[in-house]
Every structure is written in C-alpha cells, then in structure tokens.
Write a protein that holds these residues in place. Sequence first.
Motif: not given
Length: 304
Positions: A95-112
């Motif tokens: 469920l956590m993967r489907v919500t997209g929280i992992n993609v958002w978190t890793e994307g923000l880490k990478r962008a910062f």
Amino acid sequence: MRNLQTAARLGSATIAALPGDSMTAVLAANYNGIPATNVLARLVTDLTTNREGAEELARQLNLTAATVLDTAIGTKRFEDEVIGQGVTGRIADGLMRVTGINVWTEGLKRAFSMEFMGTIARQSEHTFEKLDPMFQGFLTRYGFTPADWDKLRVAPHIEADGAKFFDVNAAEDQRLADRLMSAVIDERHFAVVEPDARIRGAMTGGLQRGTIIGEAVRSATQFKSFPMTYMMTHMMRALTQGMANRTYRTTQLALTMTIAGAEMSQMQSLIAGRDPQNMADPRFWEQSFIRGGGGGMLADFIYS
C-alpha cells in the motif's frame, strides 16, 4: 496489528507529505544558501519529464548509495520501523508503494542533494572569505577550514543540462570530499525529515522486541517518531541559535509549518469529498499548527 494500522491509516501519507516536505525543504535550502525554488523546480522536472536523466546524473554524483542502503535495510518514513513479515506486512508495504510516497521521498532527496552539489560548484569560484554567508556557515558548522575549502574548490566539475555540479570523485583529497558528502547528507535529513536509529531507540525505550512491555511501548508510540524527529532537527536548530536568530528561526518555522498543516487539512477534506474547512475559524488554524508539526510531539499526542 501495527501492520494493519499502517495499511489503514497511511493511505493518504503522500498527501500529508507534499506540503510538509516542501516547507522543510525550503527551510533547509535557505539555511544553507541554496535557492529553494531551484530545489522544488528540479523535483517537479525529475518526477515528470526527466526521470531517467536525473537518475543517471545522480549516479555520477554518488547520490544513489544512500537510497540503495535505505531500501536494502527496509527503512520507511512514516512506519517507524521495518514492516513485519507475513501477509499483513506485505499488504502494508504494498500500500505504501502504491501511494507513491517512496517515489516522492527519493525524488525530493535527489533534488535537494543535486542542487546542493550545484551550489558547491557555483561557490567554488570564491575564496572562503567571499563565500555566501549562509554557505560559509554550512562549512563552518561542519568544521571545514579555509584551507580545506581551497582543496575542494579546485576539483573539476560535472556539467549537465547547462549546469555545473561538484564532482566528489574528482577531489584530490578523497577523505575531505567524503566529509563534504557526509555533511550534505546530514543537511538532507533536514530537508526530508526521517527518523534515524537514535530516534527509533528513544521511541522504544531500549525495550526488547517480542516482550509484552516492548510490544506495548511500540504500539503506543507508533507514528510518533516523525514528530520526534521534527523536534530533534528543525525545532532544535531553531532553539540553539543566538537570541536574535532564535526568534527569527522559531517564528519562520512555526509559520511555514502552520501553512503546510493548513494545506494538508484542506487537501484531505477535498479528497474525502467534503467542503473546504472555514479558514476564518480559529480552530482551523489551531489544528493546522498541530498537524503541521509546529506543536511538536506533545501537541501531536494531545491531538491524537
């Protein structure tokens, strides 16, 4: 039971993360002299039109190792601990993967991190004394001397999409470069608030897993590691400044996170099919202050 709680209560975790993470990323960027708008713009671009290019550049900048390690040991942002085994554990994790929280978190880490590397490359044109005061403060906090900076600033840069980035692999003194990367990752923990081993240890009280008391404490403190982490990062940083900076940072922190809490409350109301809440009601702003994290862990317990 904790797996089922995770699956039942964290379906909207991404909605809660969008405004809150944006605000903490802005705070962390401003504190280190990084253009906050660049971080958010890169995040949007990387998650939409440039995903493959962003991942390739991140690999060149040595920004993927921490992500791989996080995935390997099963650390999660909102789940407080590694999800248990069995059917319920797989349901919660899926469920956590489907919500997209992992993609958002890793994307923000990478962008910062990438914008941080870009800032280092731009600042390398200046001697230590002529650096941007906020970036100079970053180096000073982590013990870098003018001599250390002179060694780092001469390293060749990586160029991509018309921008320059600091190349940690090109530094002559690799130990010094590793220290710099460690400092960048430490600051990234302010941009994307995640509980570390210290916080998890504090939340369990050192009690053994599998015992009645140990499991009871873990159940009672489930979902509370996030506000504790927020207190130990942004709130602690604000309160350890000089008096003038302390007032400014604390006010800035409370205002930005209250705005994030207000955005989150309205977004969740709309998604649930309800009308937006009345923003003229003082209770709405009290709720926003608590939900945004401005009230810290005690307020979170009371609100729950």
